[in-house]
Design a protein around this motif. Structure first.
Motif, short mmCIF file in Angstrom:
data_model
loop_
_atom_site.label_atom_id
_atom_site.label_comp_id
_atom_site.label_asym_id
_atom_site.label_seq_id
_atom_site.Cartn_x
_atom_site.Cartn_y
_atom_site.Cartn_z
N ALA A 162 0.81 -1.22 0.00
CA ALA A 162 0.00 0.00 0.00
C ALA A 162 0.84 1.27 0.00
O ALA A 162 0.50 2.24 -0.68
CB ALA A 162 -0.95 -0.01 1.20
N LEU A 163 1.90 1.29 0.78
CA LEU A 163 2.65 2.54 0.95
C LEU A 163 3.33 3.01 -0.35
O LEU A 163 3.28 4.22 -0.65
CB LEU A 163 3.67 2.40 2.07
CG LEU A 163 3.08 2.33 3.48
CD1 LEU A 163 4.19 2.17 4.52
CD2 LEU A 163 2.24 3.56 3.80
N PRO A 164 3.97 2.14 -1.13
CA PRO A 164 4.56 2.65 -2.38
C PRO A 164 3.53 3.24 -3.33
O PRO A 164 3.80 4.27 -3.97
CB PRO A 164 5.22 1.40 -2.98
CG PRO A 164 5.49 0.51 -1.81
CD PRO A 164 4.34 0.73 -0.88
N ALA A 165 2.35 2.64 -3.43
CA ALA A 165 1.31 3.18 -4.30
C ALA A 165 0.85 4.54 -3.81
O ALA A 165 0.67 5.49 -4.60
CB ALA A 165 0.14 2.20 -4.38
N LEU A 166 0.66 4.67 -2.50
CA LEU A 166 0.21 5.95 -1.95
C LEU A 166 1.27 7.02 -2.14
O LEU A 166 0.97 8.16 -2.52
CB LEU A 166 -0.11 5.78 -0.46
CG LEU A 166 -0.79 6.97 0.22
CD1 LEU A 166 -2.13 7.27 -0.42
CD2 LEU A 166 -0.96 6.70 1.71
N ARG A 167 2.54 6.66 -1.91
CA ARG A 167 3.63 7.62 -2.07
C ARG A 167 3.71 8.09 -3.54
O ARG A 167 3.86 9.29 -3.82
CB ARG A 167 4.96 7.00 -1.63
CG ARG A 167 6.14 7.95 -1.77
CD ARG A 167 7.43 7.34 -1.29
NE ARG A 167 7.43 7.22 0.17
CZ ARG A 167 7.26 6.08 0.83
NH1 ARG A 167 7.10 4.94 0.16
NH2 ARG A 167 7.27 6.05 2.14
N ALA A 168 3.59 7.15 -4.47
CA ALA A 168 3.65 7.51 -5.89
C ALA A 168 2.50 8.42 -6.28
O ALA A 168 2.68 9.37 -7.06
CB ALA A 168 3.65 6.24 -6.73
N ASP A 169 1.31 8.15 -5.75
CA ASP A 169 0.15 8.97 -6.12
C ASP A 169 0.24 10.37 -5.52
O ASP A 169 -0.16 11.35 -6.16
CB ASP A 169 -1.14 8.27 -5.69
CG ASP A 169 -1.47 7.08 -6.57
OD1 ASP A 169 -0.78 6.89 -7.60
OD2 ASP A 169 -2.41 6.34 -6.25
N TYR A 170 0.78 10.49 -4.31
CA TYR A 170 0.97 11.82 -3.75
C TYR A 170 2.03 12.59 -4.54
O TYR A 170 1.92 13.82 -4.71
CB TYR A 170 1.35 11.74 -2.27
CG TYR A 170 0.15 11.73 -1.36
CD1 TYR A 170 -0.64 12.87 -1.20
CD2 TYR A 170 -0.22 10.60 -0.66
CE1 TYR A 170 -1.76 12.87 -0.38
CE2 TYR A 170 -1.33 10.58 0.16
CZ TYR A 170 -2.09 11.72 0.30
OH TYR A 170 -3.20 11.72 1.11
#
Length: 245
Positions: A162-170
């Motif tokens: 979850a965290l890499p996807a959220l970081r990339a989207d931010y």
């Protein structure tokens, strides 16, 4: 199914298709319940961003324009030639908006634009961190927005995904720059929760600037993910636009 488009609930007799864009960090499955709620009056089609679920091995998108171009290229032609409406929640609202503008520029004006949980695009994108957010900062953001159960946030395997996807989207949000352009000609409907910690109710009318068509707002009880608790009301807000027409 590979690629950008997912169809959870087919409704070939629906008069309008609805293209749905998930929130930051979200995958197509996040809008499965919404898809079920509107199927029938509308035929929902949901975007699957790269870098998650069955597209886990693909690199994340870096710019919203990249998402728009890829989705429009991947969207299959509708044999019935039905009009296309767009829905986006949070980051997805910006993607839906830019897709609506691209469709209109290509001579295929959208039937309606539904934007949820995000201020109008002409407002500056809020920056919550001075640099790239740490894992702890992203976890705090997930708790603030209440989009993920606390018990799930304790699962290291889930966070690894979850965290890499959220970081990339931010990062993609931070790279977004609003460009003034011709206003839309379709109805725009803006929805939000009255207790969203990141979106003020009074910011939502700024979406009115983006269209020459009718504009409506709906404020429902709840936080950033208010729609999870009010799917019937959200579905009515979407489908009633076409019932009136």
């Amino acid at each position: 199914m590979d690629g950008w488009i997912r169809r959870f609930h087919r409704a070939p007799d629906a008069p309008v298709q609805l293209l749905c864009f998930p929130h930051a960090g979200g995958a197509a499955g996040a809008q499965h319940a919404l898809s079920a709620a509107v199927a029938g009056p509308l035929e929902p089609v949901v975007v699957q961003y790269p870098g998650r679920h069955d597209r886990f091995t693909e690199p994340f998108a870096e710019r919203i324009d990249e998402v728009v171009d890829a989705v429009l290229d991947a969207l299959p032609a509708d044999p019935a030639g039905r009009p296309l409406a767009l829905f986006g929640h949070s980051m997805g609202a910006l993607a839906a908006f830019e897709t609506a503008r691209a469709l209109q520029a290509r001579g295929r004006a959208p039937a309606a634009l539904f934007v949820s949980g995000h201020p109008g695009p002409s407002l500056p994108i809020a920056s919550y961190w001075p640099g790239a957010p740490s894992d702890d900062e992203l976890l705090a953001e997930m708790r603030l927005l209440a989009g993920t159960d606390d018990s799930l946030l304790a699962d290291p395997m889930l966070l690894e995904v979850a965290l890499p996807a959220l970081r990339a989207d931010y990062a993609m949000l931070s790279a977004y720059s609003y460009r003034p352009g011709p206003p839309l000609r379709c109805p725009v409907v803006a929805l939000t929760g009255d207790a969203d910690p990141r979106v003020r109710v009074e910011e939502m009318p700024t979406w009115r600037r983006e269209t020459l068509g009718p504009f409506t707002t709906h404020v429902l009880p709840g936080g950033h993910f208010y729609l999870d608790d009010h799917l019937p009301r959200v579905a009515r807000a979407l489908t009633s636009v076409f019932a009136r027409a």
